[in-house]
Design a protein around this motif. Structure first.
Motif, PDB file in Angstrom:
ATOM      1  N   THR A 110      16.590 -39.712  -1.735  1.00  0.00           N
ATOM      2  CA  THR A 110      16.625 -40.922  -2.549  1.00  0.00           C
ATOM      3  C   THR A 110      15.259 -41.585  -2.595  1.00  0.00           C
ATOM      4  N   TYR A 144      25.408 -56.409   4.321  1.00  0.00           N
ATOM      5  CA  TYR A 144      26.413 -56.321   3.258  1.00  0.00           C
ATOM      6  C   TYR A 144      27.460 -55.249   3.559  1.00  0.00           C
ATOM      7  N   ASN A 147      25.250 -49.881   4.130  1.00  0.00           N
ATOM      8  CA  ASN A 147      25.018 -49.000   2.993  1.00  0.00           C
ATOM      9  C   ASN A 147      24.643 -47.648   3.594  1.00  0.00           C
ATOM     10  N   ASN A 185      27.490 -40.244  -1.771  1.00  0.00           N
ATOM     11  CA  ASN A 185      26.434 -41.205  -2.143  1.00  0.00           C
ATOM     12  C   ASN A 185      26.576 -41.756  -3.559  1.00  0.00           C
ATOM     13  N   VAL A 187      28.215 -44.560  -4.307  1.00  0.00           N
ATOM     14  CA  VAL A 187      28.408 -46.014  -4.322  1.00  0.00           C
ATOM     15  C   VAL A 187      27.255 -46.764  -3.660  1.00  0.00           C
ATOM     16  N   LEU A 188      26.099 -46.139  -3.535  1.00  0.00           N
ATOM     17  CA  LEU A 188      24.956 -46.842  -2.958  1.00  0.00           C
ATOM     18  C   LEU A 188      24.546 -48.012  -3.849  1.00  0.00           C
ATOM     19  N   THR A 189      24.108 -49.090  -3.211  1.00  0.00           N
ATOM     20  CA  THR A 189      23.711 -50.276  -3.973  1.00  0.00           C
ATOM     21  C   THR A 189      22.220 -50.313  -4.267  1.00  0.00           C
ATOM     22  N   SER A 190      21.469 -49.315  -3.796  1.00  0.00           N
ATOM     23  CA  SER A 190      20.035 -49.268  -4.091  1.00  0.00           C
ATOM     24  C   SER A 190      19.591 -47.818  -4.144  1.00  0.00           C
TER      25      SER A 190
END
Length: 286
Positions: A110, A144, A147, A185, A187-190
């Motif tokens: 990533t 959060y 992650n 992977n 639903v990763l937020t970044s």
């Protein structure tokens, strides 16, 4: 006359006189920040240059926590699951000498991944024993709800548990395992994530070579086994190369190759660490 002392006043005075804790020092450069983080974790970094920039690289070969102090970092990350094993069980007629190669650990790569300020956990999955899937590797962030970036463990080449990050090769008379890295992977937020993993090869299952399938690699499927001597018989799937398929440390190394299946001494593992298959007859026309 003796004078009494009020304890609450003494406590207040002590607190007032105490020196305040020093605030973290503002870094003067990216290198200064990297040096402070390295000192905080007692963990050195390496560097490489690309695009006119210097990149600072930390490598984790066992499970650790990593403290970024008060700084949130946007990073490139490369996570590889533990490799699956080749199969070594059963009777000769059932596959003890005709065994598939282990699947490579799945890879998650990533760019622009957010590593929040504070302590984050890096888990390194181990390679597996026979008939057991390799361990998952991951980065778990601390904010959060967490992650998690995951590289799935590779599939075993036995009669069960052959699905994995890359699938295990099919042992005598069996199909190879499926890859399952592609389902991770989502639903990763970044960050922008690329998953790497391929299926294991199938066994030829016939007299002659009795060749088993090669384990899947991060860059290609494992080769099928064949009952005749053919090129790449039972080879493990190739891995992926740094600087070509991804960019992380400037080494140009190969990673996550699949294991070779039983066929002969020429049943090679895929580039990137895949083991060679066991010796059974001749292959590749030898």
């Amino acid at each position: 006359m003796a004078q009494s002392v009020n304890p609450s006043l003494s406590t207040a005075n002590l607190a007032f006189c105490a020196d305040p804790a020093p605030a973290p020092r503002r870094p003067s450069s990216v290198k200064d920040a990297a040096d402070q983080i390295a000192a905080l974790n007692s963990k050195d970094y390496t560097t490489y240059s690309s695009g006119g920039k210097t990149h600072y690289v930390w490598t984790f070969l066992s499970t650790e926590t990593f403290n970024t102090s008060r700084w949130s970092l946007l990073v490139d990350a490369f996570v590889v699951g533990g490799g699956g094993s080749g199969y070594d069980g059963g009777s000769p007629a059932g596959g003890a000498t005709h065994n598939g190669g282990g699947g490579a650990g799945g890879v998650a790569y990533t760019t622009g991944f957010l590593l929040p300020a504070g302590v984050n956990t890096f888990t390194v999955g181990g390679g597996s024993a026979a008939t057991v899937v390799g361990g998952d590797s991951s980065i778990l962030t601390n904010q959060y709800g967490g992650n998690t970036l995951v590289g799935k463990g590779g599939g075993s080449a036995g009669p069960t548990n052959d699905d994995g990050g890359s699938g295990g090769g099919g042992y005598y008379g069996q199909n190879g395992g499926d890859e399952n890295q592609s389902s991770e992977n989502s639903v990763l937020t970044s960050g922008f994530v690329t998953n790497f993993g391929y299926d294991g090869g199938d066994s030829g299952g016939g007299a002659g070579q009795y060749a088993a399938g090669g384990g899947g690699g991060a860059g290609a499927v494992g080769y099928n086994g064949s009952s005749s001597a053919v090129a790449n018989n039972s080879y493990g799937g190739v891995g992926i190369q740094e600087g070509v398929d991804f960019y992380i440390n400037g080494t140009s190394n190969w990673y996550a190759g699949g294991g070779g299946g039983s066929c002969g001494t020429c049943a090679a593992g895929g580039a990137g660490g895949g083991g060679q298959g066991g010796n059974w007859g001749a292959c590749d026309g030898q």
